[in-house]
Enzyme design. Structure first.
Site, mmCIF file in Angstrom:
data_model
loop_
_atom_site.group_PDB
_atom_site.id
_atom_site.type_symbol
_atom_site.label_atom_id
_atom_site.label_comp_id
_atom_site.label_asym_id
_atom_site.label_seq_id
_atom_site.Cartn_x
_atom_site.Cartn_y
_atom_site.Cartn_z
ATOM 1 N N ASP A 191 0.869 -1.174 0.000
ATOM 2 C CA ASP A 191 0.000 0.000 0.000
ATOM 3 C C ASP A 191 0.904 1.221 0.000
ATOM 4 O OD1 ASP A 191 -1.630 2.237 0.761
ATOM 5 O OD2 ASP A 191 -3.125 0.840 1.525
ATOM 6 N N ARG A 251 -12.867 -4.875 -5.457
ATOM 7 C CA ARG A 251 -13.454 -4.328 -6.667
ATOM 8 C C ARG A 251 -13.014 -5.165 -7.866
ATOM 9 N NH1 ARG A 251 -15.972 -2.282 -3.260
ATOM 10 N NH2 ARG A 251 -16.472 -0.074 -2.924
ATOM 11 N N ASP A 274 -15.658 -12.523 -5.226
ATOM 12 C CA ASP A 274 -16.931 -11.993 -4.748
ATOM 13 C C ASP A 274 -17.342 -10.765 -5.548
ATOM 14 O OD1 ASP A 274 -19.109 -12.076 -2.767
ATOM 15 O OD2 ASP A 274 -18.289 -10.159 -2.083
ATOM 16 N N GLU A 279 -20.659 -6.562 -13.236
ATOM 17 C CA GLU A 279 -21.535 -7.275 -12.309
ATOM 18 C C GLU A 279 -22.983 -7.110 -12.747
ATOM 19 O OE1 GLU A 279 -20.852 -6.022 -8.277
ATOM 20 O OE2 GLU A 279 -18.932 -7.076 -8.157
ATOM 21 N N HIS A 298 -21.107 -10.940 -4.531
ATOM 22 C CA HIS A 298 -20.841 -9.661 -3.850
ATOM 23 C C HIS A 298 -21.498 -9.636 -2.468
ATOM 24 C CE1 HIS A 298 -19.586 -5.295 -4.913
ATOM 25 N NE2 HIS A 298 -19.474 -5.491 -3.613
ATOM 26 N N ILE A 299 -21.205 -10.672 -1.667
ATOM 27 C CA ILE A 299 -21.825 -10.794 -0.345
ATOM 28 C C ILE A 299 -20.779 -10.883 0.767
ATOM 29 C CG2 ILE A 299 -24.037 -11.756 -1.027
ATOM 30 C CD1 ILE A 299 -21.073 -13.949 0.078
#
Length: 341
Positions: A191, A251, A274, A279, A298-299
């Site tokens: 990062d 993402r 996910d 999407e 996406h959960i």
């Protein structure tokens, strides 16, 4: 008594406001709850109806605090145009980037997001995915369902002591880091905004993107900003060790999805996805039947306990800010807006 407007449907209220928080709201505020008359569309059990944008001005009138969630329409800066708008926006959901105009932050409006609480749910998802794929559980499950038994050509692996590459030091990454501590992993975090001091506090080592992507486990935790689009390139995917486990709960556009699927379909790597680009995804049978792919809709941040905790999580911090100006963990720092999820 200050006034609070709850800008979401009754169905969403049942999803994100537990009984204790509802009582706290009634004790501390004059509460205006949206009703079914304020909603747009029928909704469903999986997705409660959204609030009708036309209902917002009426509900917000005279409110000091706005409690929002999924289904709340964009709150335009005109709500604050007379200088007497709400002092607080407490969002019982994740990102606020599509909810508000950042200009209101310059007007002293305090904004809170339940993203850090959702992050814990995401962290659990990532840990569960790593363990599930490391032990090759979908393959063994499929074998038993098909009438088979031992699969001598496959043997699962342990997470303990492994190198885990973590891309992004976001709140979801920090939740995963906490969950991984008992496993004694080599936590390699990439990062560009992670300082050496903060890395030491987290108990991780700061490293390059290229080094993180040589790990046996790779988990992606980046916001959807231009700088992260396609950052997990085909070259990085090709450099993953054989048998690597990739988890993407952040993402879809951050990953070269086609390259990832190619390497999964040839059996070289395992992946838990996910999020997708686009999407929902449209995959062929080869992808849908691949035993080394774990596909979820996406959960990652969606749990029963997590959702019910969201309003209480942001309300606690909002009340502290109103009482003495304390910035709790859900406070949205205006200085970090550009790199926030």
């Amino acid at each position: 008594m200050p006034k609070l407007a709850a800008l979401f449907s009754p169905e969403r209220a049942a999803d994100v406001v537990d009984a204790a928080t509802r009582q706290l709201l009634e004790d501390r505020f004059e509460v205006v709850w949206a009703t079914s008359e304020h909603t747009a569309g029928s909704g469903s059990a999986a997705k409660p109806p959204a609030l009708d944008p036309a209902a917002v001005p009426e509900l917000v009138k005279g409110a000091d605090v706005l409690l929002t969630s999924w289904g709340t329409p964009h709150l335009g800066k005109e709500l604050w145009s007379d200088g007497n708008g709400p002092k607080v926006v407490a969002h019982a959901a994740g990102t606020v980037k599509n909810l508000i105009d950042p200009v209101i932050l310059d007007q002293g409006v305090a904004v809170f997001s339940a993203g850090p609480r959702i992050a814990w749910s995401v962290g659990e998802y990532c840990l569960a995915s790593m363990l599930t794929l490391a032990r090759r559980l979908p393959r063994f499950d499929g074998a038993v369902r098909a009438g088979g038994w031992k699969q001598t050509e496959y043997r699962g692996h342990e997470l303990a002591g492994a190198k885990v590459g973590i891309i992004g030091a976001s709140s979801t990454a920090r939740a995963l880091i906490t969950l991984l501590k008992p496993f004694g992993c080599d936590l390699a975090v990439y990062d560009p905004y992670l300082s050496a001091e903060r890395a030491a506090e987290l108990g991780v080592r700061s490293t390059s993107l290229e080094d993180a992507a040589t790990a046996r486990f790779l988990s992606i935790h980046v916001p959807n900003v231009p700088e992260t689009k396609g950052m997990i390139t085909r070259a990085l995917i090709e450099g993953l060790p054989d048998g690597a486990v990739v988890v993407n709960s952040s993402r879809g556009p951050a990953v070269d999805q086609q390259a990832l699927l190619e390497h999964a379909l040839n059996g070289r790597i395992y992946a838990a996805l996910d999020v997708y680009d686009p999407e929902p995804p449209q995959f062929d049978e080869n992808v849908l039947n691949a035993p080394n792919l774990l596909l979820t809709p996406h959960i990652a941040g969606d749990t029963a306990e997590g959702h019910l905790a969201l309003a209480g999580y942001v309300l606690k911090d909002a009340l502290r800010w109103l009482d003495d100006g304390t910035r709790g963990p859900s406070f949205v720092d205006p200085a970090a807006w550009s790199i926030a999820a």
